[in-house]
Design a protein around this motif. Structure first.
Motif, mmCIF file in Angstrom:
data_model
loop_
_atom_site.group_PDB
_atom_site.id
_atom_site.type_symbol
_atom_site.label_atom_id
_atom_site.label_comp_id
_atom_site.label_asym_id
_atom_site.label_seq_id
_atom_site.Cartn_x
_atom_site.Cartn_y
_atom_site.Cartn_z
ATOM 1 N N VAL A 212 0.841 -1.198 0.000
ATOM 2 C CA VAL A 212 0.000 0.000 0.000
ATOM 3 C C VAL A 212 0.876 1.247 0.000
ATOM 4 C CG1 VAL A 212 -1.940 -1.147 1.134
ATOM 5 C CG2 VAL A 212 -0.182 -0.033 2.534
ATOM 6 N N MET A 213 0.368 2.300 -0.644
ATOM 7 C CA MET A 213 1.080 3.570 -0.710
ATOM 8 C C MET A 213 0.085 4.716 -0.556
ATOM 9 S SD MET A 213 3.761 2.844 -3.857
ATOM 10 C CE MET A 213 4.542 4.456 -3.701
ATOM 11 N N GLY A 214 0.575 5.850 -0.054
ATOM 12 C CA GLY A 214 -0.241 7.050 -0.001
ATOM 13 C C GLY A 214 -0.182 7.789 -1.328
ATOM 14 N N ASP A 215 -1.222 8.542 -1.654
ATOM 15 C CA ASP A 215 -1.243 9.310 -2.902
ATOM 16 C C ASP A 215 -0.302 10.513 -2.836
ATOM 17 O OD1 ASP A 215 -3.083 7.527 -3.873
ATOM 18 O OD2 ASP A 215 -4.828 8.812 -3.496
ATOM 19 N N ASN A 216 -0.016 10.995 -1.642
ATOM 20 C CA ASN A 216 0.951 12.079 -1.452
ATOM 21 C C ASN A 216 2.318 11.414 -1.283
ATOM 22 O OD1 ASN A 216 2.343 14.405 -0.866
ATOM 23 N ND2 ASN A 216 1.028 15.028 0.834
ATOM 24 N N ARG A 217 2.955 11.099 -2.396
ATOM 25 C CA ARG A 217 4.079 10.176 -2.417
ATOM 26 C C ARG A 217 5.273 10.594 -1.567
ATOM 27 N NH1 ARG A 217 2.671 6.642 -6.608
ATOM 28 N NH2 ARG A 217 0.665 5.972 -5.790
ATOM 29 N N ASP A 218 5.465 11.887 -1.363
ATOM 30 C CA ASP A 218 6.617 12.337 -0.579
ATOM 31 C C ASP A 218 6.259 12.621 0.874
ATOM 32 O OD1 ASP A 218 8.521 12.391 -2.794
ATOM 33 O OD2 ASP A 218 7.290 14.027 -3.562
ATOM 34 N N ASN A 219 5.022 12.354 1.250
ATOM 35 C CA ASN A 219 4.574 12.600 2.627
ATOM 36 C C ASN A 219 3.654 11.475 3.079
ATOM 37 O OD1 ASN A 219 5.424 15.546 3.557
ATOM 38 N ND2 ASN A 219 4.870 15.670 1.393
ATOM 39 N N SER A 220 4.140 10.252 2.978
ATOM 40 C CA SER A 220 3.313 9.109 3.353
ATOM 41 C C SER A 220 4.186 8.016 3.949
ATOM 42 C CB SER A 220 2.572 8.556 2.121
ATOM 43 O OG SER A 220 1.878 7.367 2.454
#
Length: 267
Positions: A212-220
């Protein structure tokens, strides 16, 4: 919050047990006691009769139909903002018992691109929200600013510069991109050209687990950064996020309120 779930189950079962005991034993004893007025009930029975139906309905809806959550961080921007109140479908991935989260009836499995609420393996007392990018058996890579799945780089289209609002204003100036996951398209935020060596690598997703990953790639803080395991076990899933029903950052909606987000589906 788990304490609320435990309290709801205890109160529901407790009030239901009081009503059963009253029906089977206490009511008969009161009827045989001529010193009590006809129809008079102890306060505990009276309260249980009033609250049990409400508690039972809330427990069933919250455990098996839909559960509300509030977004506390910017990790899913631009699609979910700080202060979004969302609904999570509790039966998309199977009916589960409250508290233990044990699946009792299988219904479906997560699809690539689903936004899911789950208990992270390293913080099982918390609820987090991310997007499923890797399914069991997938080879996931993240290098520079690009995600790859099974050796194929995911394609992106630039949509311009993102303009943040409220507590998400810190992301103003980031690149707003369309990410074309296989079978699902959605938007992400990235600071292009500022790739950090942290969170980069290649992973193979084990059976029964997800990446899983956050959509805010540099702040997740997502699967890329989890140290004990980079993967989300299927049994940790809470449900699929599907609707924003309110956006309100502060108490009583002071400071920020976005009526346009009410009723917005989660892509």
């Amino acid at each position: 919050m788990k304490w609320f779930e435990i309290a709801l189950v205890v109160l529901t079962l407790g009030s239901g047990l009081v009503l059963l005991l009253d029906k089977w034993f206490l009511a008969k004893r009161r009827a045989a006691n001529a010193s009590l007025l006809e129809g008079e009930e102890p306060a505990l029975v009276d309260y249980s009769r009033a609250f049990f139906p409400v508690l039972a309905v809330v427990l069933v809806l919250r455990s098996f139909v839909a559960e509300p959550y509030k977004i506390p961080s910017s990790s899913m921007m631009p699609n979910l903002l700080i202060g979004d109140f969302i609904l999570v479908n509790k039966f998309s991935y199977g009916f589960r018992l409250p508290i233990t989260n044990t699946k009792i009836i299988p219904v479906g499995e997560p699809k690539r691109g689903d936004v899911v609420v789950f208990k992270p393996p390293h913080a099982p007392d918390q609820n987090w929200i991310k997007r499923v990018v890797g399914l069991p058996g997938d080879r996931i890579g993240f290098h520079g600013d690009t995600l790859s799945i099974n050796g194929e780089p995911v394609t992106y289209q630039a949509l311009g510069e993102y303009i943040g609002k409220g507590r998400g204003a810190e992301m103003t100036g980031a690149a707003l991109l369309t990410e074309n996951l296989p079978g699902r398209t959605h938007t992400v935020l990235e600071w292009l050209g500022r790739a950090s060596p942290m969170g980069q690598g290649d992973w193979v997703v084990p059976d029964g687990q997800y990446f899983v990953m956050g959509d805010n790639r540099d702040n997740s803080e997502d699967s890329r950064f989890w140290t004990q395991t980079h993967f989300l076990p299927e049994q940790n899933l809470r449900g699929k996020a599907f609707l924003i029903w309110l956006n309100c950052e502060g108490w009583f909606c002071k400071g920020s309120f976005e009526p346009s987000r009410i009723g917005t589906g989660i892509q």
